[in-house]
Design a protein around this motif. Sequence first.
Motif, short mmCIF file in Angstrom:
data_model
loop_
_atom_site.label_atom_id
_atom_site.label_comp_id
_atom_site.label_asym_id
_atom_site.label_seq_id
_atom_site.Cartn_x
_atom_site.Cartn_y
_atom_site.Cartn_z
N LEU A 166 -9.00 -5.88 24.48
CA LEU A 166 -7.71 -5.29 24.81
C LEU A 166 -6.62 -6.36 24.77
CD1 LEU A 166 -6.20 -2.72 25.79
CD2 LEU A 166 -6.58 -3.55 28.13
N THR A 167 -5.81 -6.32 23.73
CA THR A 167 -4.69 -7.25 23.58
C THR A 167 -3.46 -6.47 23.15
OG1 THR A 167 -5.11 -7.67 21.23
CG2 THR A 167 -6.26 -9.08 22.83
N MET A 168 -2.31 -7.09 23.32
CA MET A 168 -1.07 -6.48 22.86
C MET A 168 -1.14 -6.22 21.35
SD MET A 168 1.37 -6.11 25.26
CE MET A 168 2.23 -6.87 26.64
N ARG A 169 -1.68 -7.19 20.62
CA ARG A 169 -1.76 -7.07 19.17
C ARG A 169 -2.66 -5.89 18.77
NH1 ARG A 169 -0.58 -10.73 15.30
NH2 ARG A 169 -0.40 -12.37 16.88
N ALA A 170 -3.79 -5.75 19.47
CA ALA A 170 -4.73 -4.67 19.13
C ALA A 170 -4.12 -3.30 19.40
CB ALA A 170 -6.03 -4.84 19.92
#
Length: 202
Positions: free
Chosen positions: A31-35
């Motif tokens: 879970l990342t901003m980019r994902a």
Amino acid sequence: MPRTKGDHEARRRDVSEAVWRVLAAHGFGGLTMRAVAAELGASTGLLTHYFRTKRDLVVHALDLLEQRTAARPRRAAGQGLAAVRAALLDILPLTDEATGSNRVWVSSWDTALADPGLRADHARRYARSREKLRELIAEAQRLGEIAPGDPERLAAGAQAFVLGLVVQALLDAPAFPASRQIQLVDDHLAALAPDGLGANGG
């Protein structure tokens, strides 16, 4: 044209759905901003309107997970031992939906352990779950379907047992199919019941 409140709410729902899809596919470790931005087909800059930091994103994801878990269909059960049994079975990965939800929950543990605030939030979540089990167990004891004993201790034991079973079933699904998970729950409850009473609550 200026965006309306309805537009904003619809966009927020889209963001939440993208967060959930990332969680379902990759867990909290992915879970990342980019994902999330890639899942949404947007820029990471857009997400900063909703989550100022990665921690804000994680908090939202945990809230979303809790909401989706609470909204999951539950087994119909009466009271007493049958209600305790239903509550334990509802936690287990017995269906595809429950398996997906449990995978996300387990992936959240490492994230929560690394952050004191998130760890405290998780502790409160599991404490609420134990309290519900305690109430159900106390009622089953009142009905004579579970042997006398400290219902809080029995609830803690039942929660620890079922969460351990969740992990085993996720790690080795062939060894822990739904039928075996159910049998193990019934074995656990049979050990709590007075002599001669079946674990299925009648």
